[in-house]
Enzyme design. Structure first.
Site, PDB file in Angstrom:
ATOM      1  N   ALA A 264      -4.497  10.303   4.494  1.00  0.00           N
ATOM      2  CA  ALA A 264      -5.149  10.385   5.802  1.00  0.00           C
ATOM      3  C   ALA A 264      -6.307  11.373   5.749  1.00  0.00           C
ATOM      4  O   ALA A 264      -6.133  12.534   5.389  1.00  0.00           O
ATOM      5  CB  ALA A 264      -4.141  10.819   6.859  1.00  0.00           C
TER       6      ALA A 264
ATOM      7  N   GLU B  95       0.841  -1.198   0.000  1.00  0.00           N
ATOM      8  CA  GLU B  95       0.000   0.000   0.000  1.00  0.00           C
ATOM      9  C   GLU B  95       0.874   1.244   0.000  1.00  0.00           C
ATOM     10  O   GLU B  95       1.887   1.310   0.704  1.00  0.00           O
ATOM     11  CB  GLU B  95      -0.910   0.040   1.231  1.00  0.00           C
ATOM     12  CG  GLU B  95      -1.795   1.290   1.270  1.00  0.00           C
ATOM     13  CD  GLU B  95      -2.721   1.322   2.463  1.00  0.00           C
ATOM     14  OE1 GLU B  95      -3.738   0.588   2.424  1.00  0.00           O
ATOM     15  OE2 GLU B  95      -2.445   2.068   3.423  1.00  0.00           O
TER      16      GLU B  95
END
Length: 287
Positions: free
Chosen positions: A51, A17
């Site tokens: 995020a 990832e």
């Protein structure tokens, strides 16, 4: 290539990832890091929204570059948070145009003051069902071996996973966990509940003490005594802490492979050196 086909065809896989930049001035740096990781030829790569969705506008450019330049299959994250049906459809259209055919359907991190009732999709199963109607995508979902932090119980959490699968989720990838026994127990619970889709184990090398509190907050994963001792010993020595954290992850991965777990997904934090070390350690075990 679809992730479900890769999983079905290979005996063991390792995937990575990466996350996009928050701002355009960081784009080249992040693209270069993701290219170094793609050059390692993992089974596939996933590209997050960043995020809290901070890098969402750059997810597709990073994903398309990996897929087109390196031929590494990519899974593109999409979230309920901050999305409408219209802009989800727009993203899916662009994904089709550049050859990205895998989607990880997530609710996403709740921003402070969020009002879920105002969204077109409140939960990942609703987003999954919508994507399923919009084309021949392979759809992945997330799961929490130690229970989603917001779920009232493990039973409720697994019931929610069933909703995702009934909506069209093809495979699951776990949030990070630091104790393999927790993962094995989770797999038993899924089996008992009738969930049979493939489950990929998510592993994050803990390379700094600063990650400890964030891990607990985001994933609900307990810090093991062994890892806590590593932090106590090397917390003031960044290089030694990183080496010990990667070694801990390597031990986790080896145990998983040796106990019949086929698919490992490493949360690299865009660190090509970590990715290279881990895929190199297990090259002889991968297809």
């Amino acid at each position: 290539m679809k992730i479900k086909e890769i999983i079905a065809a290979k005996n063991r896989t390792m995937s990575f990832e990466v996350f996009p930049p928050k701002t355009y001035d960081k784009f080249d740096t992040v693209r270069d890091a993701t290219e170094k990781i793609a050059a390692l030829s993992p089974a596939y790569m996933s590209v997050t929204f960043g995020a809290g969705g901070t890098g969402a506008r750059y997810t597709l450019p990073i994903a398309a570059n990996i897929e087109q330049k390196f031929g590494v299959p990519v899974i593109h994250h999409l979230t309920c948070v901050g999305s409408t049906a219209e802009n989800i459809d727009e993203k899916l259209l662009f994904m089709k145009m550049v050859g990205v055919e895998n989607v990880l359907a997530l609710r996403g991190d709740l921003p402070e003051g969020a009002v879920p009732a105002a969204w077109d999709f409140r939960h990942a199963d609703e987003l999954t069902a919508h994507i399923k109607k919009r084309g021949d995508f392979c759809i992945g979902g997330a799961c929490y071996p130690e229970k989603h932090p917001e779920a009232a119980s493990a039973e409720e959490d697994i019931a929610n996973l069933k909703k995702k699968i009934d909506a069209g989720c093809d495979f699951l990838t776990t949030q990070l966990f630091l104790d393999n026994s927790v993962f094995y127990s989770f797999l038993s619970k899924l089996k008992d509940s009738g969930i049979t889709v493939p489950v990929t184990a998510g592993i994050m090398p803990i390379t700094s003490v600063k990650q400890f509190s964030r891990i607990v907050t985001l994933s609900g994963s307990a810090i093991t005594p062994e890892l806590r001792a590593i932090g106590d010993r090397y917390g003031d020595d960044a290089d030694s802490m990183k080496a010990a954290g990667v070694d801990y992850a390597e031990k986790q991965i080896r145990d998983l492979y040796e106990n019949g777990i086929k698919n490992i997904h490493v949360y690299t934090m865009n660190d090509a050196g970590v990715a290279e070390k881990l895929i190199g350690d297990f090259s002889s075990m991968l297809d």
